[in-house]
Write a protein that holds these residues in place. Structure first.
Motif, PDB file in Angstrom:
ATOM      1  N   ALA A  60       0.826  -1.215   0.000  1.00 58.09           N
ATOM      2  CA  ALA A  60       0.000   0.000   0.000  1.00 58.09           C
ATOM      3  C   ALA A  60       0.856   1.258   0.000  1.00 58.09           C
ATOM      4  O   ALA A  60       0.371   2.352  -0.326  1.00 58.09           O
ATOM      5  CB  ALA A  60      -0.920   0.015   1.214  1.00 58.09           C
ATOM      6  N   PHE A  61       2.141   1.105   0.334  1.00 57.79           N
ATOM      7  CA  PHE A  61       3.011   2.261   0.520  1.00 57.79           C
ATOM      8  C   PHE A  61       3.127   3.096  -0.757  1.00 57.79           C
ATOM      9  O   PHE A  61       3.420   2.578  -1.830  1.00 57.79           O
ATOM     10  CB  PHE A  61       4.404   1.786   0.942  1.00 57.79           C
ATOM     11  N   GLY A  62       2.855   4.389  -0.627  1.00 59.78           N
ATOM     12  CA  GLY A  62       3.035   5.336  -1.712  1.00 59.78           C
ATOM     13  C   GLY A  62       1.892   5.419  -2.691  1.00 59.78           C
ATOM     14  O   GLY A  62       1.911   6.259  -3.593  1.00 59.78           O
ATOM     15  N   ARG A  63       0.887   4.579  -2.540  1.00 58.30           N
ATOM     16  CA  ARG A  63      -0.198   4.558  -3.527  1.00 58.30           C
ATOM     17  C   ARG A  63      -1.118   5.764  -3.435  1.00 58.30           C
ATOM     18  O   ARG A  63      -1.664   6.204  -4.430  1.00 58.30           O
ATOM     19  CB  ARG A  63      -1.022   3.283  -3.388  1.00 58.30           C
ATOM     20  N   ALA A  64      -1.319   6.286  -2.227  1.00 61.21           N
ATOM     21  CA  ALA A  64      -2.242   7.414  -2.069  1.00 61.21           C
ATOM     22  C   ALA A  64      -1.654   8.429  -1.105  1.00 61.21           C
ATOM     23  O   ALA A  64      -1.095   8.063  -0.070  1.00 61.21           O
ATOM     24  CB  ALA A  64      -3.597   6.927  -1.558  1.00 61.21           C
ATOM     25  N   THR A  65      -1.769   9.693  -1.457  1.00 56.07           N
ATOM     26  CA  THR A  65      -1.329  10.783  -0.588  1.00 56.07           C
ATOM     27  C   THR A  65      -2.546  11.632  -0.224  1.00 56.07           C
ATOM     28  O   THR A  65      -3.063  12.368  -1.068  1.00 56.07           O
ATOM     29  CB  THR A  65      -0.279  11.670  -1.290  1.00 56.07           C
ATOM     30  N   PRO A  66      -3.042  11.496   1.005  1.00 59.92           N
ATOM     31  CA  PRO A  66      -4.244  12.238   1.393  1.00 59.92           C
ATOM     32  C   PRO A  66      -4.035  13.749   1.326  1.00 59.92           C
ATOM     33  O   PRO A  66      -2.911  14.253   1.444  1.00 59.92           O
ATOM     34  CB  PRO A  66      -4.476  11.788   2.841  1.00 59.92           C
ATOM     35  N   ALA A  67      -5.118  14.458   1.114  1.00 59.39           N
ATOM     36  CA  ALA A  67      -5.054  15.925   1.139  1.00 59.39           C
ATOM     37  C   ALA A  67      -4.614  16.385   2.521  1.00 59.39           C
ATOM     38  O   ALA A  67      -4.958  15.774   3.541  1.00 59.39           O
ATOM     39  CB  ALA A  67      -6.421  16.505   0.788  1.00 59.39           C
ATOM     40  N   TRP A  68      -3.846  17.472   2.553  1.00 59.94           N
ATOM     41  CA  TRP A  68      -3.293  17.961   3.819  1.00 59.94           C
ATOM     42  C   TRP A  68      -3.958  19.278   4.188  1.00 59.94           C
ATOM     43  O   TRP A  68      -4.105  20.168   3.344  1.00 59.94           O
ATOM     44  CB  TRP A  68      -1.784  18.142   3.669  1.00 59.94           C
ATOM     45  N   ASP A  69      -4.338  19.406   5.458  1.00 59.61           N
ATOM     46  CA  ASP A  69      -4.993  20.626   5.920  1.00 59.61           C
ATOM     47  C   ASP A  69      -4.026  21.615   6.560  1.00 59.61           C
ATOM     48  O   ASP A  69      -4.445  22.638   7.121  1.00 59.61           O
ATOM     49  CB  ASP A  69      -6.115  20.292   6.908  1.00 59.61           C
ATOM     50  N   GLY A  70      -2.716  21.325   6.500  1.00 61.31           N
ATOM     51  CA  GLY A  70      -1.712  22.240   7.027  1.00 61.31           C
ATOM     52  C   GLY A  70      -1.421  22.067   8.504  1.00 61.31           C
ATOM     53  O   GLY A  70      -0.599  22.800   9.066  1.00 61.31           O
ATOM     54  N   ARG A  71      -2.051  21.111   9.153  1.00 66.17           N
ATOM     55  CA  ARG A  71      -1.828  20.917  10.588  1.00 66.17           C
ATOM     56  C   ARG A  71      -0.682  19.945  10.843  1.00 66.17           C
ATOM     57  O   ARG A  71      -0.481  18.988  10.105  1.00 66.17           O
ATOM     58  CB  ARG A  71      -3.093  20.396  11.272  1.00 66.17           C
ATOM     59  N   TRP A  72       0.033  20.202  11.922  1.00 64.50           N
ATOM     60  CA  TRP A  72       1.134  19.357  12.363  1.00 64.50           C
ATOM     61  C   TRP A  72       0.805  18.739  13.724  1.00 64.50           C
ATOM     62  O   TRP A  72       0.176  19.375  14.565  1.00 64.50           O
ATOM     63  CB  TRP A  72       2.415  20.177  12.514  1.00 64.50           C
ATOM     64  N   LEU A  73       1.255  17.498  13.902  1.00 62.30           N
ATOM     65  CA  LEU A  73       1.265  16.887  15.229  1.00 62.30           C
ATOM     66  C   LEU A  73       2.664  17.065  15.800  1.00 62.30           C
ATOM     67  O   LEU A  73       3.648  16.733  15.140  1.00 62.30           O
ATOM     68  CB  LEU A  73       0.925  15.396  15.133  1.00 62.30           C
ATOM     69  N   VAL A  74       2.743  17.606  16.997  1.00 65.34           N
ATOM     70  CA  VAL A  74       4.034  17.894  17.630  1.00 65.34           C
ATOM     71  C   VAL A  74       4.128  17.130  18.949  1.00 65.34           C
ATOM     72  O   VAL A  74       3.196  17.158  19.763  1.00 65.34           O
ATOM     73  CB  VAL A  74       4.203  19.406  17.894  1.00 65.34           C
ATOM     74  N   VAL A  92      12.059  17.221  20.167  1.00 72.17           N
ATOM     75  CA  VAL A  92      10.892  17.636  19.391  1.00 72.17           C
ATOM     76  C   VAL A  92      10.711  16.674  18.224  1.00 72.17           C
ATOM     77  O   VAL A  92      11.643  16.435  17.455  1.00 72.17           O
ATOM     78  CB  VAL A  92      11.041  19.072  18.853  1.00 72.17           C
ATOM     79  N   TRP A  93       9.506  16.111  18.102  1.00 70.46           N
ATOM     80  CA  TRP A  93       9.160  15.241  16.981  1.00 70.46           C
ATOM     81  C   TRP A  93       7.911  15.780  16.315  1.00 70.46           C
ATOM     82  O   TRP A  93       6.982  16.223  16.991  1.00 70.46           O
ATOM     83  CB  TRP A  93       8.922  13.809  17.467  1.00 70.46           C
ATOM     84  N   ILE A  94       7.909  15.765  14.982  1.00 67.60           N
ATOM     85  CA  ILE A  94       6.783  16.337  14.247  1.00 67.60           C
ATOM     86  C   ILE A  94       6.302  15.378  13.167  1.00 67.60           C
ATOM     87  O   ILE A  94       7.055  14.558  12.667  1.00 67.60           O
ATOM     88  CB  ILE A  94       7.149  17.697  13.604  1.00 67.60           C
ATOM     89  N   SER A  95       5.020  15.512  12.838  1.00 67.81           N
ATOM     90  CA  SER A  95       4.431  14.761  11.740  1.00 67.81           C
ATOM     91  C   SER A  95       3.310  15.589  11.138  1.00 67.81           C
ATOM     92  O   SER A  95       2.528  16.200  11.881  1.00 67.81           O
ATOM     93  CB  SER A  95       3.860  13.424  12.231  1.00 67.81           C
ATOM     94  N   PRO A  96       3.179  15.627   9.808  1.00 67.81           N
ATOM     95  CA  PRO A  96       2.064  16.332   9.178  1.00 67.81           C
ATOM     96  C   PRO A  96       0.794  15.476   9.148  1.00 67.81           C
ATOM     97  O   PRO A  96      -0.157  15.807   8.453  1.00 67.81           O
ATOM     98  CB  PRO A  96       2.578  16.603   7.762  1.00 67.81           C
ATOM     99  N   HIS A  97       0.802  14.390   9.917  1.00 67.65           N
ATOM    100  CA  HIS A  97      -0.342  13.483   9.971  1.00 67.65           C
ATOM    101  C   HIS A  97      -0.857  13.384  11.410  1.00 67.65           C
ATOM    102  O   HIS A  97      -0.492  12.448  12.140  1.00 67.65           O
ATOM    103  CB  HIS A  97       0.050  12.101   9.454  1.00 67.65           C
ATOM    104  N   PRO A  98      -1.688  14.309  11.852  1.00 68.70           N
ATOM    105  CA  PRO A  98      -2.200  14.264  13.232  1.00 68.70           C
ATOM    106  C   PRO A  98      -2.903  12.956  13.584  1.00 68.70           C
ATOM    107  O   PRO A  98      -2.947  12.568  14.756  1.00 68.70           O
ATOM    108  CB  PRO A  98      -3.166  15.446  13.284  1.00 68.70           C
ATOM    109  N   ALA A  99      -3.434  12.256  12.589  1.00 70.48           N
ATOM    110  CA  ALA A  99      -4.125  10.996  12.858  1.00 70.48           C
ATOM    111  C   ALA A  99      -3.180   9.921  13.384  1.00 70.48           C
ATOM    112  O   ALA A  99      -3.645   8.869  13.872  1.00 70.48           O
ATOM    113  CB  ALA A  99      -4.826  10.502  11.600  1.00 70.48           C
ATOM    114  N   ARG A 100      -1.888  10.161  13.321  1.00 67.79           N
ATOM    115  CA  ARG A 100      -0.938   9.178  13.836  1.00 67.79           C
ATOM    116  C   ARG A 100      -0.669   9.339  15.329  1.00 67.79           C
ATOM    117  O   ARG A 100       0.188   8.660  15.888  1.00 67.79           O
ATOM    118  CB  ARG A 100       0.379   9.260  13.050  1.00 67.79           C
ATOM    119  N   GLU A 101      -1.407  10.209  15.981  1.00 66.92           N
ATOM    120  CA  GLU A 101      -1.203  10.407  17.415  1.00 66.92           C
ATOM    121  C   GLU A 101      -1.402   9.123  18.212  1.00 66.92           C
ATOM    122  O   GLU A 101      -0.603   8.836  19.108  1.00 66.92           O
ATOM    123  CB  GLU A 101      -2.115  11.509  17.942  1.00 66.92           C
TER     124      GLU A 101
END
Length: 285
Positions: free
Chosen positions: A107-121, A153-162
């Motif tokens: 599944a890796f790389g097949r789809a890139t979801p739209a990003w709302d500009g939020r970061w998980l920190v 400090v660790w960051i991700s542009p995918h808040p759903a990975r919290e």
């Protein structure tokens, strides 16, 4: 004689350059073979089949047999003697490990979801003397796609990975961490932050190597296709360890990862039938 049957008992890794593909560790290549050819068939495979396949990838027989023994000791496979021969079956643990790995790899790389500009920190500190814990944390969070622009400090542009991050912190006993979501502000440069958190230039070079290796490769015959398919999957399964799958807005223009995704799925589909036919032919009773 195929070898003695070891007694079973009751573990993601950095990536090497393309010249090391053919001489990857025997155990790592064994896991690729098990996931690509043994898992889908749901039946045992002979020692001779594995040894022969690994030999075409530059692995000596002794190293191949040691890989089988060590994988058995770790609880991934179990042996059974049939006359003078030995065959191997995936354990429940091995089946689960390979199934989860396959789902992520294909599944890796097949789809890139739209990003709302939020970061998980994530904000957390690990005492300096606990270097082993720091390394385990880095490995686990890197696998989850997080980057670290600064110590603690660790960051991700995918808040759903919290939840995934929370599970990592819980497993490692890091209960003093803090998390929050936010958009990048007016101070500083978002591209500069990304560059500090992830080494995208090295990652892009590795994608370019992958495309160069497999983009124009056309093996002739089932045996050659089996070898090419195994190398393809073995090379590809390492990218989830490196690529945080950043939104398109955060990637360089003409990102080579997109081409690599196309090459992987195109070649894998082209070679699948011939590779499986070669495996079946070598694994007869």
């Amino acid at each position: 004689m195929e070898g003695s049957a070891p007694q079973p008992h009751v573990s993601r890794p950095p990536v090497t350059r393309r010249r090391e593909l053919a001489t990857g560790s025997a155990r790592s290549l064994l896991m690729t073979l098990l996931g690509e050819y043994v898992l889908p068939r749901a039946r045992p495979t002979w020692t001779s089949t594995v040894v022969q396949a690994l030999a075409t990838l530059g692995i000596e027989e002794k190293a191949a047999r040691q890989a089988l023994t060590r994988s058995s000791a770790e609880g991934w496979i179990v042996s059974e003697r049939v006359g003078r021969r030995v065959r191997w079956t995936l354990t429940d643990q091995g089946h689960r490990l390979l199934t989860e790995g396959a789902a992520r790899i294909y599944a890796f790389g097949r789809a890139t979801p739209a990003w709302d500009g939020r970061w998980l920190v994530l904000l957390l500190t690990v005492p300096e003397p606990r270097r082993d814990l720091r390394q385990r944390l880095r490995t686990r969070l890197t696998w989850a796609g997080f980057g670290s622009p600064d110590p603690g400090v660790w960051i991700s542009p995918h808040p759903a990975r919290e939840p995934e991050a929370a599970a990592v912190l819980h497993d490692l006993g890091l209960h003093e961490a803090l998390s929050f979501t936010a958009a990048h502000g007016a101070i500083g440069s978002e591209p500069a932050m990304v560059a500090r958190a992830w080494d995208l230039s090295t990652l892009e070079a590795r994608y370019e190597d992958f495309v160069a290796d497999f983009g124009s490769l056309h093996p002739e015959g089932d045996a050659a296709t089996l070898r090419a398919q195994t190398r393809l999957v073995h090379a590809w399964r390492r990218f989830p360890f490196l690529d945080p799958q950043l939104p398109r807005e955060l990637l360089p223009e003409e990102w080579s990862g997109a081409k690599a995704v196309e090459v992987f799925h195109t070649r894998h589909a082209e070679w699948d039938d011939a590779a499986r036919h070669a495996w079946e032919a070598s694994d007869r009773e």
